[in-house]
Scaffold this active site. Structure first.
Site, PDB file in Angstrom:
ATOM      1  N   ASP A 100       0.878  -1.179   0.000  1.00 22.45           N
ATOM      2  CA  ASP A 100       0.000   0.000   0.000  1.00 22.45           C
ATOM      3  C   ASP A 100       0.915   1.230   0.000  1.00 22.45           C
ATOM      4  OD1 ASP A 100      -2.405   1.559   0.302  1.00 22.45           O
ATOM      5  OD2 ASP A 100      -1.892   1.852   2.404  1.00 22.45           O
ATOM      6  N   SER A 101       0.300   2.395  -0.109  1.00 20.26           N
ATOM      7  CA  SER A 101       1.089   3.631  -0.043  1.00 20.26           C
ATOM      8  C   SER A 101       1.630   3.871   1.369  1.00 20.26           C
ATOM      9  CB  SER A 101       0.215   4.809  -0.446  1.00 20.26           C
ATOM     10  OG  SER A 101      -0.889   4.889   0.433  1.00 20.26           O
ATOM     11  N   CYS A 138      -4.346  -1.558  -1.823  1.00 16.76           N
ATOM     12  CA  CYS A 138      -4.499  -0.129  -2.089  1.00 16.76           C
ATOM     13  C   CYS A 138      -5.532   0.022  -3.197  1.00 16.76           C
ATOM     14  CB  CYS A 138      -3.147   0.435  -2.533  1.00 16.76           C
ATOM     15  SG  CYS A 138      -3.240   2.155  -3.047  1.00 16.76           S
ATOM     16  N   GLU A 191      -2.608   8.683   8.554  1.00 24.24           N
ATOM     17  CA  GLU A 191      -1.152   8.474   8.587  1.00 24.24           C
ATOM     18  C   GLU A 191      -0.519   9.180   9.794  1.00 24.24           C
ATOM     19  OE1 GLU A 191       1.272   6.806   6.594  1.00 24.24           O
ATOM     20  OE2 GLU A 191      -0.412   5.742   5.698  1.00 24.24           O
ATOM     21  N   CYS A 211     -11.153   2.984   0.413  1.00 22.64           N
ATOM     22  CA  CYS A 211      -9.710   3.182   0.580  1.00 22.64           C
ATOM     23  C   CYS A 211      -9.335   2.378   1.813  1.00 22.64           C
ATOM     24  CB  CYS A 211      -9.405   4.661   0.788  1.00 22.64           C
ATOM     25  SG  CYS A 211      -7.740   4.988   1.402  1.00 22.64           S
ATOM     26  N   HIS A 241      -7.260   2.760   4.057  1.00 26.63           N
ATOM     27  CA  HIS A 241      -7.004   3.512   5.294  1.00 26.63           C
ATOM     28  C   HIS A 241      -8.291   3.751   6.106  1.00 26.63           C
ATOM     29  CE1 HIS A 241      -3.147   4.688   3.428  1.00 26.63           C
ATOM     30  NE2 HIS A 241      -2.785   5.197   4.608  1.00 26.63           N
TER      31      HIS A 241
HETATM   32  N1  DGL Z   1      -4.815   3.143   1.099  1.00 26.98           N
HETATM   33  C1  DGL Z   1      -4.827   3.504  -0.253  1.00 26.98           C
HETATM   34  C2  DGL Z   1      -6.127   3.226  -0.948  1.00 26.98           C
HETATM   35  O1  DGL Z   1      -6.719   2.218  -0.628  1.00 26.98           O
HETATM   36  C3  DGL Z   1      -4.062   4.718  -0.691  1.00 26.98           C
HETATM   37  C4  DGL Z   1      -4.350   6.010  -0.085  1.00 26.98           C
HETATM   38  C5  DGL Z   1      -3.429   7.061  -0.603  1.00 26.98           C
HETATM   39  O2  DGL Z   1      -2.219   6.874  -0.532  1.00 26.98           O
HETATM   40  O3  DGL Z   1      -3.908   8.092  -1.119  1.00 26.98           O
HETATM   41  O4  DGL Z   1      -6.565   3.931  -1.815  1.00 26.98           O
END
Ligand code: DGL
Length: 265
Positions: free
Chosen positions: A9-10, A72, A151, A185, A187
């Protein structure tokens, strides 16, 4: 040598997917990469997201993984086809299972999707929902402040800014009478209490990691895989924050978090 799973993931968000899979996936080792130097991916254009994702995959391959989960949604929605073409290793995206679950869950046909700017711009969620349920009305909302809040750890129930951000982004969805919301997402599950605070208990929240586990990894296992975490920036911060994402800390007790230079891959 046993089977090795790669997840990326990011940043921290993919840990919600990892958390859903622990106890269900029969791997001996898991390698997780969080691109903490270049997060958020969702603010970038498609070509940049693809370039970053290719480096992430090449890094995981260098660690001997047999299969990769793209934890992600931004990468899945913008680059999954190109990744599958570019690499021979099985690559699993995170969107389809959640979309199927949302289509089964809705009763009034009004489905909300919250995700990053790049995921919403790709329109992949809406197209996939309407393929299964042509009559569904899809209400999309990009929530660019959510990933930085998560984050940086602004997710405690008492932190007012996270409640305000949820109110700001979700008030339109509430007016649209949605009965199901895809947390599009990885997150976003960290903001569940704040989201429920705006939308109420009756809107069903679809967590993409849980949906993937329910669809693809149904067999329970007592195996404790070794988990090696890698990040491209601030391993200390990742080490502190990651325990918020993993419900059974036994899984990460003996794991390591190492710093790598992702541009080398
Ligand atoms: N967690 C990621 C997603 O599912 C990326 C969020 C990001 O880095 O903008 O989209």
């Amino acid at each position: 040598m046993g089977k090795v799973l790669g997840i990326f993931d990011s940043g921290l968000g993919g840990l919600t997917v990892l958390d859903s899979l622990l106890g269900y996936c029969d791997y001996d080792r898991i390698v997780y990469f969080g691109d903490t130097e270049r997060v958020p991916y969702g603010a970038h254009k498609k070509t940049t997201i693809l370039e970053y994702a290719k480096q992430d995959v090449r890094f995981l391959l260098s660690k001997g993984v047999d299969e990769i989960i793209v934890a992600c949604a931004t990468v899945t929605s913008n680059a999954i086809g190109e990744l599958k073409q570019a690499f021979e290793v099985p690559i699993i995206g995170i969107i389809d299972a959640a979309v199927e679950k949302a289509c089964k869950s809705t009763i009034n046909g009004n489905i909300g999707v919250i995700a990053t700017k790049a995921s919403i711009s790709s329109n992949v969620y809406e197209k996939s929902i309407n393929k299964i349920l042509p009559s569904a009305k899809v209400f999309n909302k990009a929530c660019p402040l959510f990933v930085p809040l998560i984050e940086y750890g602004f997710t405690h129930e008492g932190v007012e800014v996270s409640y305000k951000a949820c109110e700001y982004y979700l008030k339109d969805l509430k007016e649209n009478n949605i009965d199901t919301l895809i947390l599009g997402c990885t997150h976003y599950p960290l903001l569940k209490p704040q989201i429920v605070n705006v939308l109420g208990e009756n809107v069903k929240l679809i967590d993409v990691g849980v949906a993937l586990q329910e669809k693809k990894y149904q067999t329970k296992t007592t195996k404790l895989p070794r988990i090696d975490f890698y990040v491209s920036n601030e391993p200390e911060k990742f080490t502190i924050e990651m325990s918020k994402f993993i419900s059974n800390n036994l899984f990460i007790k003996n794991s390591t978090v190492s710093l790598i230079h992702i541009e080398d891959y």
